[in-house]
Design a protein around this motif. Structure first.
Motif, short mmCIF file in Angstrom:
data_model
loop_
_atom_site.label_atom_id
_atom_site.label_comp_id
_atom_site.label_asym_id
_atom_site.label_seq_id
_atom_site.Cartn_x
_atom_site.Cartn_y
_atom_site.Cartn_z
N ASP A 540 0.78 -1.05 -0.02
CA ASP A 540 0.15 0.03 -0.09
C ASP A 540 0.81 1.25 0.02
N ALA A 573 -8.86 0.71 -7.65
CA ALA A 573 -9.91 0.31 -6.38
C ALA A 573 -8.86 0.21 -5.33
N ASP A 574 -7.45 0.04 -5.55
CA ASP A 574 -6.31 0.23 -4.34
C ASP A 574 -6.37 1.38 -4.09
N LEU A 576 -8.56 4.07 -4.40
CA LEU A 576 -9.52 4.79 -3.69
C LEU A 576 -9.38 4.21 -2.03
N ARG A 577 -8.91 2.91 -1.95
CA ARG A 577 -8.97 2.69 -0.68
C ARG A 577 -7.80 3.13 0.26
N VAL A 578 -6.46 3.22 -0.35
CA VAL A 578 -5.35 3.74 0.16
C VAL A 578 -5.22 5.12 0.24
N THR A 586 -4.72 9.25 -7.36
CA THR A 586 -5.86 8.35 -7.77
C THR A 586 -6.35 9.06 -9.16
#
Length: 735
Positions: A540, A573-574, A576-578, A586
């Motif tokens: 991450d 997707a990663d 947006l999550r991190v 992003t």
């Protein structure tokens, strides 16, 4: 009355002389008082003397009083003597000695009431307070009598000065060359015209400096070229380059360097007291043609003013808090004494100063103090420099100031380490589209780093890293990849495989390997790098996420466009999550996803993706951010690919206008917008018109980027395409 200074040798008639002869101001009112204002050495006294002499010789004045008005006592004495001249009474003769103020009052009363014509010249008024009636004193300003005229010369630009102000500046280039040529010819000297022109330019066309330099080089039998060599020699100070006091020309009272010393003292006594001198110190190391306000009001500049405030002024101790308003007021003090021009309406070039004023100021400082000052100026530039250069005028001014600072203190910015501003200036050149200049900058910086630190120092590596990057951006992708490969070997040897700099260099190497045409090799490089980043930083970490994006990109370039589009969905997707939806990285992933969607065959979907992305870019970054302009270009491109040529052309047209405003005409992105607009023109059926536009654009590509740059090659291909299309259309029409 009084002694009019003799006319200088080779006196130049100037526009200010004609303005001085005028009797009617712009608004139609009669002018009774002219104020000649300007910095020391511009020739105010000579202009006033010429006017006084002409007035007397033409019989347009019955009384002429010349006053050397350097202080109140001198003015009172001159007025008292004038009282004796106009009345001739024994009482006035006695008052002239015993009570000059009463005698002066009698003279001013006479000047107020007489019908005789008079001219009073107050030369070199140092302080308007000397003429005021403050505190019940006699006011010494000449009265407003239609029969009288007053001429004042002063370095002051105070709003309280009466009359019509005439700003006296430098000689024009023509006047400066004519003056030097005549001055040398009077001594049977025939120097080369190009050397005379160059010397006039080197001395900033300051009349006093030209006169003293001419006398000096004649006395020592030097050519103009010889004098220029001495002038450029940093080991020589200004007093070493002018005659000694006994040999000054045209009855000069002071050398060039000494001319401004009194003005600095007066400026330092104005509120905020004690700040004008340290402010002039800051100005002395920066660009004489314009210093942004934000530099001189930055926290490092304010700290310097607080620490260096002249302690004898106003009772303030060094270290007393100084705010931005104090700094701005200090600039006004310098402006009022004509030591600098302060024009707040042009904030990016708000402060201008003569180069010789700067040099005299620098030479007044000990070497150690000048070095510390240079680092302060560098700190001030660094703070004022925005991370994203949205204002091209500001960036240009900051680069000019960084260049001036580096030229004045080349070694100081390397102690205790290389200052960040040295690297900022080079990157700014590249971001402005001046990629060739950026390469040259980092070549010089690398050579300096090797000289100061040695080839294996971290600062030398940092300069090599930036040099390689801009070499690639200048069109030499293979050269950039080669430079990064060589740097990687050295960093592995000295820093080890897991050092952050080593990994950064591997990242750049993989990128430029792809840009040089080896997309598969680039993908392999990023794949190997990602393995190490995952081991060291975890999945991450931002470096891992960015590396995944570049790996996807080069896999797409290697032929798997559909796979790239799908992989960007997972990467988004990663992100947006991190990082969240508004993080710049992003948004960049969304940019990549839309691009590869179009490349995979879905042009309409790509256009929709860029349209949605642009709304968020505008909200997060603002309309003038370079990334936003790039997204607008890509949106126009995919609209055209989707068959919407009309909307694409309109988008390119609007983008071109904004690119010209924000980036300037020579930025690669501006050139790209012109090329996109031409492509829309050709697609709409006007192949011949598109060819004409691209042909004009090619000249700019060749001038800005050179013949070997990838963008130049793309434009060349477009030109061939549209010429061929135009020929086919023409042949079909004639058939």
């Amino acid at each position: 009355m009084g002694i009019i200074p003799r006319q200088a040798d080779c006196f130049q008639h100037r526009d200010a002389a004609d303005a001085l002869s005028g009797t009617v101001a712009t608004g139609g009112a009669e002018v009774l008082c002219h104020v000649l204002s300007g910095t020391g050495g511009v020739g105010k006294t000579q202009l006033a003397a010429h006017h006084a002499r002409t007035t007397w010789e033409t019989g347009t004045a019955d009384l002429l009083v010349w006053v050397t008005a350097t202080d109140r006592a001198a003015i009172l004495s001159a007025y008292a003597e004038a009282a004796v001249a106009v009345t001739g009474t024994d009482d006035d003769r006695r008052l002239c000695t015993d009570d000059p103020e009463r005698a002066a009052a009698r003279f001013l009363n006479w000047a107020q009431s007489t019908d005789r014509r008079w001219l009073i010249v107050l030369d070199d008024v140092a302080d308007p307070l000397d003429l005021s009636g403050l505190g019940g004193r006699l006011a010494l300003w000449p009265p407003a009598n239609p029969q009288g005229r007053t001429v004042v010369t002063t370095r002051r630009r105070d709003a309280a000065l009466p009359g019509h102000r005439i700003d006296v500046g430098l000689f024009t280039p023509t006047e400066a060359v004519a003056y030097l040529t005549a001055k040398l010819a009077a001594q049977d000297r025939q120097d080369h015209p190009e050397d005379i022109t160059a010397l006039a330019r080197d001395l900033g066309r300051l009349p006093l400096a030209l006169a003293q330099a001419a006398t000096y080089l004649v006395d020592l039998h030097l050519s103009c070229a010889d004098y220029r060599t001495r002038l450029a020699d940093r080991s020589r100070s200004l007093p070493d380059l002018v005659p000694e006091d006994s040999g000054l020309p045209d009855a000069h009272r002071a050398t060039v360097a000494a001319t401004w010393a009194l003005s600095v003292e007066h400026a330092d006594r104005l509120r905020p007291r004690g700040l004008a001198r340290p402010m002039l110190h800051l100005i002395a190391l920066l660009d004489p043609n314009g210093i942004p306000t934000t530099v001189l009001t930055s926290p490092p500049a304010l700290a310097y003013l607080a620490a260096r405030r002249t302690p004898a002024q106003g009772g303030h101790r060094p270290g007393h808090h100084i705010g931005t308003e104090d700094a701005a007021d200090a600039l006004r003090c310098l402006h009022r004494l004509s030591l600098a021009d302060h024009t707040p309406g042009t904030p990016h070039q708000a402060v201008r100063v003569h180069a010789l004023v700067q040099r005299a100021t620098r030479e007044s400082l000990p070497d150690a103090a000048c070095d510390a000052l240079a680092r302060t100026c560098a700190d001030a530039l660094d703070v004022a420099w925005p991370d994203t250069e949205r204002d091209t005028a500001l960036a240009r001014a900051l680069r000019a100031n960084a260049a001036a600072l580096t030229s004045h203190a080349p070694s100081a910015l390397w102690e205790p380490q290389a200052h960040t501003v040295l690297f900022r200036a080079g990157d700014s050149l590249g971001h402005a589209g001046l990629v060739t200049a950026a390469v040259t900058h980092f070549q010089d910086l690398h050579a300096t780093a090797r000289r100061h630190r040695g080839p294996d120092h971290a600062e030398a590596f940092r300069a090599r890293r930036r040099l390689a990057w801009w070499r690639g951006m200048a069109g030499d992708a293979a050269g950039a990849a080669r430079a990064y490969r060589e740097l990687s070997v050295d960093e592995l040897r000295l820093l080890g495989p897991d050092h952050a700099d080593t990994l950064d260099t591997r990242h750049a190497l993989a990128w430029w390997r792809g840009m040089a045409g080896d997309a598969a090799g680039a993908a392999t490089g990023f794949e190997e790098l990602l393995t190490d980043y995952l081991r060291l930083l975890g999945p991450d970490h931002l470096h891992c996420l960015v590396t995944r994006g570049n790996l996807i990109h080069w896999r797409g370039e290697a032929g798997d466009a559909a796979g790239a589009a799908t992989a960007f969905d997972d990467l988004l997707a990663d992100h947006l999550r991190v990082l969240g939806p508004d993080h710049p990285d992003t948004l960049n992933v969304r940019h990549g996803r839309a691009w590869w969607r179009g490349t995979a065959g879905d042009a309409a979907g790509a256009a929709t993706g860029f349209e949605e992305l642009l709304a968020d870019y505008l909200r997060v970054l603002g309309p003038d951010h370079p990334t936003v302009l790039t997204a607008r270009s890509d949106l126009a491109h995919w609209r055209a690919e989707a068959g919407d040529a009309a909307h694409a052309a309109a988008a390119y047209r609007a983008l071109l206008a904004d690119s010209l405003r924000v980036l300037g005409p020579d930025h690669p992105n501006t050139l790209h917008a012109r090329r996109g607009l031409a492509r829309c023109q050709g697609t709409a059926g006007d192949a011949a018109g598109a060819a004409v536009v691209i042909e004009e654009l090619m000249a700019d590509y060749l001038r800005v980027l050179g013949p070997d740059h990838a963008e130049t090659a793309n434009a060349r291909a477009d030109l061939a395409r549209w010429r061929a299309e135009a020929d086919r259309t023409h042949d079909g029409g004639t058939a």
